[in-house]
Design a protein around this motif. Structure first.
Motif, PDB file in Angstrom:
ATOM      1  N   THR A   1     115.230  19.392  60.881  1.00 15.10           N
ATOM      2  CA  THR A   1     115.553  20.389  61.882  1.00 15.10           C
ATOM      3  C   THR A   1     115.777  21.725  61.190  1.00 15.10           C
ATOM      4  O   THR A   1     116.717  21.859  60.397  1.00 15.10           O
ATOM      5  N   PRO A   2     114.929  22.726  61.433  1.00 12.26           N
ATOM      6  CA  PRO A   2     115.159  24.041  60.825  1.00 12.26           C
ATOM      7  C   PRO A   2     116.549  24.556  61.174  1.00 12.26           C
ATOM      8  O   PRO A   2     116.987  24.497  62.322  1.00 12.26           O
ATOM      9  N   GLY A   3     117.239  25.053  60.174  1.00  9.18           N
ATOM     10  CA  GLY A   3     118.608  25.495  60.376  1.00  9.18           C
ATOM     11  C   GLY A   3     119.623  24.499  59.875  1.00  9.18           C
ATOM     12  O   GLY A   3     120.782  24.848  59.650  1.00  9.18           O
ATOM     13  N   PHE A   4     119.197  23.245  59.688  1.00  9.41           N
ATOM     14  CA  PHE A   4     120.073  22.208  59.139  1.00  9.41           C
ATOM     15  C   PHE A   4     119.415  21.464  57.986  1.00  9.41           C
ATOM     16  O   PHE A   4     120.089  20.920  57.125  1.00  9.41           O
ATOM     17  N   MET A   5     118.090  21.434  57.970  1.00  6.10           N
ATOM     18  CA  MET A   5     117.398  20.740  56.900  1.00  6.10           C
ATOM     19  C   MET A   5     117.523  21.512  55.595  1.00  6.10           C
ATOM     20  O   MET A   5     117.714  22.730  55.586  1.00  6.10           O
ATOM     21  N   ALA A   6     117.443  20.805  54.479  1.00  3.38           N
ATOM     22  CA  ALA A   6     117.548  21.429  53.168  1.00  3.38           C
ATOM     23  C   ALA A   6     116.267  22.193  52.840  1.00  3.38           C
ATOM     24  O   ALA A   6     115.192  21.876  53.362  1.00  3.38           O
ATOM     25  N   PRO A   7     116.343  23.214  51.991  1.00  5.50           N
ATOM     26  CA  PRO A   7     115.136  23.988  51.651  1.00  5.50           C
ATOM     27  C   PRO A   7     114.011  23.125  51.106  1.00  5.50           C
ATOM     28  O   PRO A   7     112.833  23.386  51.385  1.00  5.50           O
TER      29      PRO A   7
ATOM     30  N   THR B   1     113.339  14.526  47.890  1.00  5.53           N
ATOM     31  CA  THR B   1     114.624  14.636  48.573  1.00  5.53           C
ATOM     32  C   THR B   1     115.538  13.519  48.077  1.00  5.53           C
ATOM     33  O   THR B   1     115.072  12.461  47.670  1.00  5.53           O
ATOM     34  N   ASP B   2     116.828  13.790  48.125  1.00  2.00           N
ATOM     35  CA  ASP B   2     117.795  12.781  47.722  1.00  2.00           C
ATOM     36  C   ASP B   2     119.095  13.001  48.491  1.00  2.00           C
ATOM     37  O   ASP B   2     119.097  13.703  49.516  1.00  2.00           O
ATOM     38  N   GLU B   3     120.184  12.418  47.998  1.00  2.00           N
ATOM     39  CA  GLU B   3     121.461  12.499  48.710  1.00  2.00           C
ATOM     40  C   GLU B   3     121.911  13.937  48.906  1.00  2.00           C
ATOM     41  O   GLU B   3     122.583  14.267  49.891  1.00  2.00           O
ATOM     42  N   ARG B   4     121.544  14.830  47.993  1.00  4.87           N
ATOM     43  CA  ARG B   4     121.967  16.224  48.102  1.00  4.87           C
ATOM     44  C   ARG B   4     121.279  16.944  49.256  1.00  4.87           C
ATOM     45  O   ARG B   4     121.766  17.974  49.725  1.00  4.87           O
ATOM     46  N   SER B   5     120.142  16.400  49.730  1.00  2.00           N
ATOM     47  CA  SER B   5     119.487  16.980  50.909  1.00  2.00           C
ATOM     48  C   SER B   5     120.357  16.766  52.148  1.00  2.00           C
ATOM     49  O   SER B   5     120.530  17.681  52.963  1.00  2.00           O
ATOM     50  N   ASP B   6     120.891  15.563  52.301  1.00  2.00           N
ATOM     51  CA  ASP B   6     121.839  15.321  53.398  1.00  2.00           C
ATOM     52  C   ASP B   6     123.111  16.135  53.193  1.00  2.00           C
ATOM     53  O   ASP B   6     123.739  16.584  54.161  1.00  2.00           O
ATOM     54  N   GLY B   7     123.515  16.324  51.930  1.00  2.00           N
ATOM     55  CA  GLY B   7     124.697  17.135  51.656  1.00  2.00           C
ATOM     56  C   GLY B   7     124.514  18.571  52.119  1.00  2.00           C
ATOM     57  O   GLY B   7     125.461  19.196  52.624  1.00  2.00           O
ATOM     58  N   PHE B   8     123.303  19.111  51.968  1.00  2.00           N
ATOM     59  CA  PHE B   8     123.016  20.463  52.453  1.00  2.00           C
ATOM     60  C   PHE B   8     123.180  20.515  53.969  1.00  2.00           C
ATOM     61  O   PHE B   8     123.789  21.453  54.509  1.00  2.00           O
ATOM     62  N   ALA B   9     122.634  19.527  54.672  1.00  2.00           N
ATOM     63  CA  ALA B   9     122.759  19.500  56.134  1.00  2.00           C
ATOM     64  C   ALA B   9     124.225  19.405  56.562  1.00  2.00           C
ATOM     65  O   ALA B   9     124.646  20.037  57.544  1.00  2.00           O
ATOM     66  N   LEU B  10     125.021  18.637  55.824  1.00  2.00           N
ATOM     67  CA  LEU B  10     126.443  18.542  56.142  1.00  2.00           C
ATOM     68  C   LEU B  10     127.141  19.874  55.888  1.00  2.00           C
ATOM     69  O   LEU B  10     128.069  20.251  56.632  1.00  2.00           O
ATOM     70  N   GLY B  11     126.702  20.613  54.871  1.00  2.00           N
ATOM     71  CA  GLY B  11     127.253  21.942  54.648  1.00  2.00           C
ATOM     72  C   GLY B  11     126.947  22.876  55.805  1.00  2.00           C
ATOM     73  O   GLY B  11     127.800  23.655  56.242  1.00  2.00           O
TER      74      GLY B  11
END
Length: 456
Positions: A233-239, A248-258
């Motif tokens: 989802t643009p605006g929540f997905m990681a770059p 992609t890895d766990e830090r991609s979900d971490g970006f969305a949580l941020g």
């Protein structure tokens, strides 16, 4: 048929009841165990189907499960999609079913209906999502409101769910407010695992599911989920998700949580492009304005802002390594501790310590004040006693002088010849100042008596 006695059974009534039970027909079974009979007679498990909603890839209906006697939600692929999308649907069902956590939507049944269409059933919850509580202009049907602390507690539960999924080797890759259900009694469920991927599949480069653009519940660009080469989802997905086949890895979900935490603190999305392409480009650049700079009028805690800015760093190496670390930071804030991201100094730690221990700090302050007052009173008492001792000493000296004066006067009156000797003794011994003694004597005895006294 007459019952036959069995070894060890002496009561013929028990023997008769045993044989009668073995010869029961359907009517007898229904009379003895009606619930079992009802369950065994159910031929159609799901009934009373009512449409709930439809997305780009599936439709959701409300159904009654005759076997478990509860209402469930049933998902099916959307009519009109080709067979190439069926694997995506089954993948979502199996992936979600493999996760057993209180904050992850539960799958009850996966199957194929008589028409040959796959389906899965899941928890039927209200239509309240986190977006209803943090998006201006949206609200729940019953007007339920969550305060700042409650929203942060919801965020912690979402982190718990994602951290658990990561421990099972599963990424969500589509975390956003619309995919988080929030119930009345503190229930928080992470839903829509359609973009979820197994880390093993990602590492092996398998399960490259075909794409479709799906517009879900929500308004504007924030409800848009992209599938295909670009998933999220643009605006929540990681770059990195904006680049085809990027790792992609766990830090991609971490970006969305941020980004989710950013939206909770500011009540606004991280990116504000007017079109999906603008938001996608902003997501790719990840040029994020700190919350307090963008919304100076909002009371945004700087400690949480530091957490947000670390979680949404463009470089994955600069983010939190795990979601558990991110969750721990927010939990520390809720418990009254400083976050590691803010790099707190001594004064900051001291202020937070006092806030965490208000009652103990208040009691300690009162004790310190009482001790200070007692110390002051004690010192004042010492000074008073010292002054009293000095005055008493001076008084004693004065009485001594007066005593000597009286002795001198007595000698003058009775034995005038002894006066010079007395004066000599007192002067040589230093018991009294001669001038003072003479003045005292003169104030009492007439000068003529002294002058008439014989001299050596």
């Amino acid at each position: 048929m007459k019952p036959v006695a069995q070894p060890g059974l002496t009561d013929r009534r028990l023997i008769a009841a045993y044989h009668e039970a073995n010869q029961l027909g359907a009517a007898g079974m229904e009379a003895i165990c009606p619930l079992f009979f009802e369950l065994s007679e159910i031929s159609t498990r799901y009934r009373d189907e009512v449409p709930i909603g439809q997305g780009g890839a599936k439709t959701v209906t409300k159904v009654y499960d005759s076997r478990s006697k509860k209402w469930l939600a049933m998902a099916r692929p959307r009519v009109g999609l080709g067979p190439e999308f069926l694997d995506r649907f089954v993948h979502e069902a199996w992936l979600t079913a493999s996760l057993a956590h209180p904050n992850i939507i539960k799958i009850y049944d996966v199957g194929v209906d008589p028409d040959g269409s796959p389906f899965f059933t899941l928890d039927l919850k209200s239509d309240h999502t986190l977006a209803d509580f943090i998006t201006p202009g949206r609200a729940t049907a019953d007007g339920q409101v969550l305060n700042e602390r409650e929203l942060l507690e919801v965020f912690v539960k979402v982190c718990d769910a994602i951290a658990y999924a990561h421990s099972r080797g599963v990424l969500h890759l589509d975390i956003k407010p619309d995919n988080i259900q929030v119930e009345h009694f503190g229930e928080v469920l992470v839903c829509d695992w359609g973009l979820g991927r197994s880390l093993d599949d990602i590492h092996e480069g398998t399960l490259d599911l075909l794409g479709v653009t799906e517009t879900r519940r929500g308004t504007g660009t924030q409800g848009l989920t992209l599938h295909g080469e670009i998933k999220g989802t643009p605006g929540f997905m990681a770059p990195e998700q904006t680049e085809a086949n990027a790792p992609t890895d766990e830090r991609s979900d971490g970006f969305a949580l941020g980004c989710l935490l950013y939206a909770i603190l500011t009540r606004a999305p991280v990116f504000t492009g007017k079109t999906p392409d603008e938001v996608l480009e902003q997501t790719r650049r990840a040029e994020i304005i700190p919350p307090h700079e963008r919304f100076p009028q909002r009371p945004i805690p700087l400690s949480l802002e530091a957490v947000v800015m670390k979680a949404v760093a463009r470089d994955p190496a600069q983010r939190y390594a795990t979601v558990s670390e991110l969750r721990h930071e927010v939990a520390r804030y809720l418990a009254g501790y400083a976050t590691h991201a803010e790099h707190p100094g001594f004064l900051r730690e001291f202020v937070l310590f006092v806030r965490r221990n208000r009652q103990a700090s208040f009691i300690s302050l009162l004790a310190l004040i009482a001790l200070s007052v007692a110390s002051v009173l004690f010192v004042q008492g010492i000074h008073r006693n010292r002054d009293l001792t000095r005055r008493e000493h001076e008084r004693a000296e004065q009485l001594t002088i007066e005593s000597l004066d009286l002795r001198a006067c007595s000698l003058v009156l009775t034995q005038p010849v002894a006066l010079p000797n007395l004066l000599e003794v007192h002067i040589t011994t230093g018991q009294i100042d001669p001038a003072q003694l003479r003045a005292n004597i003169l104030s009492i005895i007439p000068v003529k008596i002294i002058e008439s006294a014989p001299r050596d």
